[in-house]
Design a protein around this motif. Structure first.
Motif, PDB file in Angstrom:
ATOM      1  N   PHE A   1       5.446 -12.605  33.827  1.00  0.00           N
ATOM      2  CA  PHE A   1       6.234 -12.196  35.007  1.00  0.00           C
ATOM      3  C   PHE A   1       7.563 -11.587  34.570  1.00  0.00           C
ATOM      4  CE2 PHE A   1       4.074 -16.344  35.801  1.00  0.00           C
ATOM      5  CZ  PHE A   1       2.986 -15.834  36.490  1.00  0.00           C
ATOM      6  N   PRO A   2       7.526 -10.499  33.785  1.00  0.00           N
ATOM      7  CA  PRO A   2       8.773 -10.007  33.195  1.00  0.00           C
ATOM      8  C   PRO A   2       9.697  -9.251  34.167  1.00  0.00           C
ATOM      9  CG  PRO A   2       6.918  -8.652  32.481  1.00  0.00           C
ATOM     10  CD  PRO A   2       6.352  -9.727  33.341  1.00  0.00           C
ATOM     11  N   HIS A   3       9.136  -8.689  35.243  1.00  0.00           N
ATOM     12  CA  HIS A   3       9.977  -7.836  36.086  1.00  0.00           C
ATOM     13  C   HIS A   3      10.190  -8.455  37.468  1.00  0.00           C
ATOM     14  CE1 HIS A   3       9.401  -4.967  32.939  1.00  0.00           C
ATOM     15  NE2 HIS A   3       8.085  -5.020  33.097  1.00  0.00           N
ATOM     16  N   ALA A   4      11.440  -8.837  37.738  1.00  0.00           N
ATOM     17  CA  ALA A   4      11.749  -9.513  39.007  1.00  0.00           C
ATOM     18  C   ALA A   4      11.370  -8.640  40.206  1.00  0.00           C
ATOM     19  CB  ALA A   4      13.224  -9.872  39.051  1.00  0.00           C
ATOM     20  N   GLU A   5      11.411  -7.319  40.033  1.00  0.00           N
ATOM     21  CA  GLU A   5      11.129  -6.442  41.187  1.00  0.00           C
ATOM     22  C   GLU A   5       9.631  -6.436  41.560  1.00  0.00           C
ATOM     23  OE1 GLU A   5      12.383  -5.579  38.301  1.00  0.00           O
ATOM     24  OE2 GLU A   5      11.509  -3.732  37.512  1.00  0.00           O
ATOM     25  N   HIS A   6       8.776  -6.964  40.675  1.00  0.00           N
ATOM     26  CA  HIS A   6       7.338  -7.005  40.989  1.00  0.00           C
ATOM     27  C   HIS A   6       6.903  -8.347  41.584  1.00  0.00           C
ATOM     28  CE1 HIS A   6       6.644  -3.776  37.669  1.00  0.00           C
ATOM     29  NE2 HIS A   6       7.191  -3.288  38.766  1.00  0.00           N
ATOM     30  N   ILE A   7       7.868  -9.063  42.113  1.00  0.00           N
ATOM     31  CA  ILE A   7       7.592 -10.444  42.532  1.00  0.00           C
ATOM     32  C   ILE A   7       6.461 -10.562  43.560  1.00  0.00           C
ATOM     33  CG2 ILE A   7       9.500 -10.463  44.195  1.00  0.00           C
ATOM     34  CD1 ILE A   7       9.783 -13.485  43.366  1.00  0.00           C
ATOM     35  N   LYS A   8       6.368  -9.568  44.453  1.00  0.00           N
ATOM     36  CA  LYS A   8       5.341  -9.638  45.501  1.00  0.00           C
ATOM     37  C   LYS A   8       3.938  -9.653  44.857  1.00  0.00           C
ATOM     38  CE  LYS A   8       4.436  -7.620  49.828  1.00  0.00           C
ATOM     39  NZ  LYS A   8       4.317  -6.339  50.461  1.00  0.00           N
ATOM     40  N   GLN A   9       3.794  -8.755  43.899  1.00  0.00           N
ATOM     41  CA  GLN A   9       2.508  -8.637  43.191  1.00  0.00           C
ATOM     42  C   GLN A   9       2.221  -9.913  42.364  1.00  0.00           C
ATOM     43  OE1 GLN A   9       2.820  -5.300  40.581  1.00  0.00           O
ATOM     44  NE2 GLN A   9       1.180  -6.056  39.274  1.00  0.00           N
ATOM     45  N   TYR A  10       3.271 -10.442  41.708  1.00  0.00           N
ATOM     46  CA  TYR A  10       3.108 -11.657  40.911  1.00  0.00           C
ATOM     47  C   TYR A  10       2.676 -12.837  41.779  1.00  0.00           C
ATOM     48  CZ  TYR A  10       5.812  -9.324  37.168  1.00  0.00           C
ATOM     49  OH  TYR A  10       6.266  -8.474  36.204  1.00  0.00           O
ATOM     50  N   LYS A  11       3.268 -12.907  42.992  1.00  0.00           N
ATOM     51  CA  LYS A  11       2.935 -14.027  43.886  1.00  0.00           C
ATOM     52  C   LYS A  11       1.446 -14.021  44.195  1.00  0.00           C
ATOM     53  CE  LYS A  11       7.231 -14.881  46.356  1.00  0.00           C
ATOM     54  NZ  LYS A  11       7.966 -14.820  47.596  1.00  0.00           N
ATOM     55  N   GLU A  12       0.952 -12.836  44.504  1.00  0.00           N
ATOM     56  CA  GLU A  12      -0.463 -12.696  44.843  1.00  0.00           C
ATOM     57  C   GLU A  12      -1.348 -13.046  43.648  1.00  0.00           C
ATOM     58  OE1 GLU A  12      -2.528  -8.929  46.602  1.00  0.00           O
ATOM     59  OE2 GLU A  12      -0.629  -9.357  47.610  1.00  0.00           O
ATOM     60  N   GLN A  13      -0.955 -12.518  42.466  1.00  0.00           N
ATOM     61  CA  GLN A  13      -1.722 -12.787  41.237  1.00  0.00           C
ATOM     62  C   GLN A  13      -1.791 -14.278  40.954  1.00  0.00           C
ATOM     63  OE1 GLN A  13       0.293 -10.746  38.114  1.00  0.00           O
ATOM     64  NE2 GLN A  13      -0.904  -8.887  38.329  1.00  0.00           N
ATOM     65  N   LEU A  14      -0.628 -14.904  41.069  1.00  0.00           N
ATOM     66  CA  LEU A  14      -0.533 -16.329  40.750  1.00  0.00           C
ATOM     67  C   LEU A  14      -1.432 -17.154  41.677  1.00  0.00           C
ATOM     68  CD1 LEU A  14       0.915 -18.088  38.772  1.00  0.00           C
ATOM     69  CD2 LEU A  14       2.897 -18.143  40.277  1.00  0.00           C
ATOM     70  N   GLN A  15      -1.380 -16.830  42.964  1.00  0.00           N
ATOM     71  CA  GLN A  15      -2.219 -17.556  43.922  1.00  0.00           C
ATOM     72  C   GLN A  15      -3.693 -17.342  43.603  1.00  0.00           C
ATOM     73  OE1 GLN A  15      -0.907 -16.201  47.759  1.00  0.00           O
ATOM     74  NE2 GLN A  15       0.662 -17.786  47.871  1.00  0.00           N
ATOM     75  N   ASN A  16      -4.052 -16.084  43.290  1.00  0.00           N
ATOM     76  CA  ASN A  16      -5.461 -15.791  42.975  1.00  0.00           C
ATOM     77  C   ASN A  16      -5.906 -16.532  41.724  1.00  0.00           C
ATOM     78  OD1 ASN A  16      -5.788 -14.154  45.132  1.00  0.00           O
ATOM     79  ND2 ASN A  16      -5.299 -12.273  44.027  1.00  0.00           N
ATOM     80  N   TRP A  17      -5.042 -16.549  40.704  1.00  0.00           N
ATOM     81  CA  TRP A  17      -5.396 -17.224  39.457  1.00  0.00           C
ATOM     82  C   TRP A  17      -5.657 -18.704  39.704  1.00  0.00           C
ATOM     83  CZ3 TRP A  17      -0.825 -14.808  36.271  1.00  0.00           C
ATOM     84  CH2 TRP A  17      -1.230 -13.564  35.766  1.00  0.00           C
ATOM     85  N   ILE A  18      -4.738 -19.316  40.459  1.00  0.00           N
ATOM     86  CA  ILE A  18      -4.868 -20.766  40.662  1.00  0.00           C
ATOM     87  C   ILE A  18      -6.089 -21.077  41.513  1.00  0.00           C
ATOM     88  CG2 ILE A  18      -3.759 -22.782  41.725  1.00  0.00           C
ATOM     89  CD1 ILE A  18      -1.171 -21.653  40.476  1.00  0.00           C
ATOM     90  N   ARG A  19      -6.236 -20.322  42.585  1.00  0.00           N
ATOM     91  CA  ARG A  19      -7.393 -20.533  43.471  1.00  0.00           C
ATOM     92  C   ARG A  19      -8.696 -20.339  42.684  1.00  0.00           C
ATOM     93  NH1 ARG A  19      -6.999 -16.237  46.680  1.00  0.00           N
ATOM     94  NH2 ARG A  19      -5.106 -17.021  47.620  1.00  0.00           N
ATOM     95  N   GLY A  20      -8.765 -19.235  41.944  1.00  0.00           N
ATOM     96  CA  GLY A  20      -9.979 -18.911  41.182  1.00  0.00           C
ATOM     97  C   GLY A  20     -10.287 -19.969  40.139  1.00  0.00           C
ATOM     98  N   ASN A  21      -9.280 -20.365  39.397  1.00  0.00           N
ATOM     99  CA  ASN A  21      -9.512 -21.328  38.321  1.00  0.00           C
ATOM    100  C   ASN A  21      -9.885 -22.713  38.829  1.00  0.00           C
ATOM    101  OD1 ASN A  21      -9.093 -19.596  36.123  1.00  0.00           O
ATOM    102  ND2 ASN A  21      -6.885 -19.732  36.381  1.00  0.00           N
ATOM    103  N   VAL A  22      -9.222 -23.144  39.919  1.00  0.00           N
ATOM    104  CA  VAL A  22      -9.565 -24.473  40.449  1.00  0.00           C
ATOM    105  C   VAL A  22     -10.951 -24.438  41.102  1.00  0.00           C
ATOM    106  CG1 VAL A  22      -8.868 -26.347  42.009  1.00  0.00           C
ATOM    107  CG2 VAL A  22      -7.149 -25.145  40.678  1.00  0.00           C
TER     108      VAL A  22
END
Ligand SMILES: Nc1ncnc2c1ncn2[C@@H]1O[C@H](COP(=O)(O)OP(=O)(O)OP(=O)(O)O)[C@@H](O)[C@H]1O
Ligand SMILES: [Mg+2]
Length: 334
Positions: A142-163
């Motif tokens: 998550f290196p770029h603070a301005e991409h936070i919207k995209q990171y939020k979505e990615q993070l949720q997808n990763w966690i949902r998918g992995n669990v």
């Protein structure tokens, strides 16, 4: 018509079986058993040789305790809390929420090291289960603070998918102090007390947050104790824990600044990693020498420990890098 076909088939079965020789029949049965084992999600064979998600897996608490006691130096507070938390959590058959622990301390004090030990003992046959251990590095992922919207979505997808793939998943977030502000709150629904979200149950997952924030405050408390000639063992855990929760909530560079996760008490344990003293650095060097297959050599240990002496406070008691550079120093000097 269907009935007639079935009757014909059953009439043929005895003839077919007697037509097959015993070796072919046994081979066919063995083949079928192997196929069944390989395709069933948590079969013995699959779990023995391949990665599988076995809900019967329990934490290997005695092995974890031994590893923490033998390998981790100077962190009696952290290792005690980690062990107690995991022990209590693993006894609960249907935890209401995932276990969430937040590790705090200076660099090189053992936060990543302890999380690695947890990962190694989380599954009964630990080596083959790396697929269910997920590491996120704030700087890397998550290196770029301005991409936070995209990171939020990615993070949720990763966690949902992995669990969804394996409820007993371990998520390790390192460098939390570098996390863009507000990002971690996006996983709040998964850390809450719920039965399931869209059919996915999160209660078996474990979340670890590794953070340098709070390290200075922990050192202040430890120094204060030391100056008052009190032992390291006397440092009160509860004071440190409540101090940490307030500190990271108010610290802009903690990844948890004004975080709802803290407000809603979704972090179960704040775990302090104390700054390491000269004697702990020496223990790390001895361990590294052993690991690299060198003879015990007290003079060499002292030489390396002194070369690493970067003790920032005026009392010069705590190493600023902990054991972080021990391996490279040992490499250089041997
Ligand atoms: N308390 C400790 N006991 C034994 N070894 C340690 C300890 N702390 C650190 N080490 C050794 O130093 C190495 C580096 O430590 P580690 O990566 O765990 O530090 P960290 O606290 O995660 O630091 P950072 O905040 O920079 O990520 C470990 O792999 C381990 O070999
Ligand atoms: Mg680390």
């Amino acid at each position: 018509m269907k009935l007639l076909n079935m009757a014909g088939f059953f009439a043929l079965v005895p003839t077919l079986v007697s037509a097959l020789e015993p070796i072919t029949t046994s081979l066919a049965f063995c083949g079928a058993a192997v196929m069944w084992q390989l395709f069933s999600p948590a079969s013995w064979l699959k779990c023995r040789f391949l990665e599988c998600c076995n809900m019967k897996d329990t934490l290997d608490i005695p092995a974890l305790q031994m590893a923490l006691e033998q390998k981790v130096f100077g962190q009696h507070l952290a290792t005690q809390v980690v062990l107690k938390a995991l022990n209590a959590y693993s006894r609960d058959k249907q935890p209401r929420k995932p276990l969430v622990m937040s590790f705090h301390g200076w660099t090189g004090t053992g936060k990543s090291f302890v999380s690695k030990i947890i990962a190694q003992n989380l599954y009964q046959r630990h080596e083959a289960r790396r697929r269910f251990v997920h590491q996120y590095d704030a700087v890397l992922h998550f290196p770029h603070a301005e991409h936070i919207k995209q990171y939020k979505e990615q993070l949720q997808n990763w966690i949902r998918g992995n669990v969804s793939v394996c409820p007993r998943s371990l998520f390790i977030f390192s460098e939390m102090d570098q996390m863009p502000h507000g990002l971690i709150d996006s996983i709040m629904p998964y850390l809450s007390d719920r039965e399931a979200i869209n059919g996915v149950y999160y209660g078996k997952a474990i979340f670890l947050f590794l953070n340098n924030a709070g390290g200075d405050k922990i050192t202040e408390v430890a120094l204060d104790h030391w100056r008052r000639q009190k032992g390291r063992e006397e440092i009160p855990l509860t004071d440190l824990q409540s101090m940490l929760s307030a500190e990271i909530f108010n610290n802009r560079n903690s990844g948890f600044w004004n975080s709802k996760l803290i407000q809603k008490n979704l972090v179960d344990y704040f775990i302090p990693f104390l700054p390491l003293e000269y004697k702990h650095v020496k223990e790390c060097i001895q361990e590294e020498l052993r690991y690299q297959g060198h003879q015990e050599d007290e003079d060499l240990v002292i030489k390396i420990a002194l070369a690493m002496s970067d003790y920032p406070s005026e009392d010069r008691i705590y190493s600023s890098k902990g054991c972080k550079t021990v391996a490279s120093k040992v490499n250089l000097d041997t």
